[in-house]
Design an enzyme around this catalytic site. Structure first.
Site, PDB file in Angstrom:
ATOM      1  N   GLU A  49       0.783  -1.254   0.000  1.00 38.16           N
ATOM      2  CA  GLU A  49       0.000   0.000   0.000  1.00 38.16           C
ATOM      3  C   GLU A  49       0.804   1.288   0.000  1.00 38.16           C
ATOM      4  O   GLU A  49       0.540   2.196   0.783  1.00 38.16           O
ATOM      5  CB  GLU A  49      -0.955  -0.019   1.211  1.00 38.16           C
ATOM      6  CG  GLU A  49      -1.857  -1.253   1.233  1.00 38.16           C
ATOM      7  CD  GLU A  49      -2.776  -1.343   2.458  1.00 38.16           C
ATOM      8  OE1 GLU A  49      -2.600  -0.550   3.403  1.00 38.16           O
ATOM      9  OE2 GLU A  49      -3.667  -2.206   2.458  1.00 38.16           O
ATOM     10  N   GLU A  86      -5.946 -10.913  -0.980  1.00 40.64           N
ATOM     11  CA  GLU A  86      -6.769 -10.678   0.227  1.00 40.64           C
ATOM     12  C   GLU A  86      -8.244 -10.644  -0.137  1.00 40.64           C
ATOM     13  O   GLU A  86      -9.006  -9.801   0.326  1.00 40.64           O
ATOM     14  CB  GLU A  86      -6.390  -9.340   0.892  1.00 40.64           C
ATOM     15  CG  GLU A  86      -4.921  -9.186   1.201  1.00 40.64           C
ATOM     16  CD  GLU A  86      -4.598  -7.920   1.997  1.00 40.64           C
ATOM     17  OE1 GLU A  86      -5.531  -7.265   2.515  1.00 40.64           O
ATOM     18  OE2 GLU A  86      -3.414  -7.581   2.097  1.00 40.64           O
TER      19      GLU A  86
HETATM   20  C1  HAH Z   1      -5.486  -4.644   4.112  1.00 39.40           C
HETATM   21  N1  HAH Z   1      -5.633  -3.253   3.980  1.00 39.40           N
HETATM   22  C2  HAH Z   1      -4.138  -5.017   4.710  1.00 39.40           C
HETATM   23  O1  HAH Z   1      -3.216  -5.294   3.670  1.00 39.40           O
HETATM   24  C3  HAH Z   1      -4.210  -6.219   5.632  1.00 39.40           C
HETATM   25  O2  HAH Z   1      -2.965  -6.400   6.227  1.00 39.40           O
HETATM   26  C4  HAH Z   1      -5.253  -6.018   6.693  1.00 39.40           C
HETATM   27  O3  HAH Z   1      -5.307  -7.138   7.576  1.00 39.40           O
HETATM   28  C5  HAH Z   1      -6.561  -5.761   6.072  1.00 39.40           C
HETATM   29  C6  HAH Z   1      -6.636  -5.153   4.878  1.00 39.40           C
HETATM   30  C7  HAH Z   1      -6.764  -2.797   3.280  1.00 39.40           C
HETATM   31  C8  HAH Z   1      -7.286  -1.481   3.673  1.00 39.40           C
HETATM   32  C9  HAH Z   1      -6.820  -0.730   4.734  1.00 39.40           C
HETATM   33  O4  HAH Z   1      -5.796  -1.184   5.465  1.00 39.40           O
HETATM   34  C10 HAH Z   1      -7.354   0.510   5.056  1.00 39.40           C
HETATM   35  C11 HAH Z   1      -8.372   0.989   4.334  1.00 39.40           C
HETATM   36  C12 HAH Z   1      -8.871   0.251   3.305  1.00 39.40           C
HETATM   37  C13 HAH Z   1      -8.332  -0.973   2.999  1.00 39.40           C
END
Ligand code: HAH
Length: 338
Positions: free
Chosen positions: A139, A246
């Site tokens: 990200e 994911e």
């Molecule tokens: C993901 N982010 C992460 O990669 C993962 O490590 C976590 O457990 C869940 C989702 C997606 C995300 C975020 O962190 C914040 C806002 C939107 C989406």
């Protein structure tokens, strides 16, 4: 409602997909117990939902906490399940000490790079040969506006080449692991083009990146199938592998704050099943590029989305229900002409 499990043998999901790609699930210490039978039957890859994140593995400079991650690795080994690593460099769930000197001031570029290298080395060395792919950077791209990069301490202190360095260190630590850049909203055309530009730069500079991770936190309405195809094609055009890292299919669009649903309505379950069917049709079509498809959970009894982004709201984004029975979504992805 049809309870398919009563009158049909339930095939193993990963066996159905053996000629296509690995089928994975994110797990945590609780679900490794509560969903153990389901995981063993249907998945040939697992990922730590949280236990390999920086803050969990490395809470203090001279302290690593590997117990939970080690337990997951042992479970995988005992059961012949492969492991996907998540994640080495991220702006979130990362201990603040890494960005600070002893006196509380911000570290300089050189010191942060040293610490990054040492973290990547220690973690990847420990699991060397046991993890087929790592999310090296998670990200880094911004969701809106003209900037490619999101604001983060990594960017601020090191500069834009923090990704180059992370991938170089990771490749040195385990030359056999395939290395991924991973992000969400990856099928949104605006963000897709930024992810493309970023990863294209890495490829052109000879940085050891091997794939793009599509988080695939999708919804009942968005993204469109066309946008998903275009994203896959664009990333694959760089000669990179694709992994769906994911996946889940939420009942709620972004910004939807409704909290009235206590059980999943049949009509929405039907829409979800249709979405899953098309998603997997697309995945099968692009099997030359896609090497694994991981869900962000095993079954609807536990999902990160039952608390996020609306606190306490239940969600049902996976293909097994709260009792671990196959949903219509499951049948729609296993019944196709092979
Ligand atoms: C993901 N982010 C992460 O990669 C993962 O490590 C976590 O457990 C869940 C989702 C997606 C995300 C975020 O962190 C914040 C806002 C939107 C989406």
């Amino acid at each position: 409602m049809t309870n398919y499990s009563e009158h049909k043998a339930i095939p193993s999901l990963h066996e159905v997909y053996k000629d296509y790609f690995l089928i994975g699930a994110a797990v945590n210490p609780t679900t490794l117990n509560t969903q153990q039978q389901l995981i063993k039957k249907h998945f040939n890859s697992i990922t730590a939902e949280n236990e390999m994140k920086f803050e969990r593995l490395h809470p203090k400079e001279n302290e690593y906490t590997f117990e939970k991650a080690d337990e997951m690795m042992a479970f995988a080994k005992e059961n012949g399940i492969q492991v996907r690593g998540h994640t080495l460099v991220w702006h979130n769930q990362t201990s603040d000490w890494i960005f600070k000197n002893e006196d509380g001031s911000t570290v300089n570029r050189e010191r942060l790079l040293e610490r990054m290298k040492s973290h990547i080395n220690t973690v990847m060395e420990r699991y060397k040969g046991q993890i087929y792919s790592w999310d090296v950077v998670n990200e880094a791209v911004s969701d809106s506006g003209s900037n490619i990069f999101r604001d983060s301490k990594w960017l601020e202190i090191i500069g834009e080449d923090f990704l180059d360095k992370a991938f170089e260190y990771a490749h040195e630590a385990d030359p056999n692991a395939t290395l991924f850049y991973n992000d969400y909203n990856e099928s949104n055309p605006e963000k897709r083009d930024k992810i493309y530009t970023l990863t294209k730069g890495l490829v052109e500079r000879g940085v050891p990146i091997h794939g793009v991770g599509l988080q695939a936190h999708w919804k009942l309405q968005s993204p469109t199938y066309d946008n998903i195809r275009q994203a896959i094609e664009k990333y694959a055009s760089l000669g990179l592998q694709i992994q769906v890292t994911e996946m889940d299919v939420s009942f709620f669009e972004e910004g939807d704050k409704r909290t009235d649903l206590l059980t999943p309505p049949d009509d929405l379950l039907a829409v979800q099943a249709e979405r899953y069917q098309m998603f997997f049709e697309i995945f099968r079509e692009y099997k030359e590029h896609i090497t694994s498809v991981t869900y962000w959970g095993g079954a609807d009894d536990y999902t990160w989305l039952s608390n996020f982004p609306v606190r306490g709201r239940k969600n049902w984004p996976l293909v097994f229900d709260e009792n671990h029975n196959p949903k219509k979504s499951f049948w729609n992805i296993v019944e196709f002409n092979k």
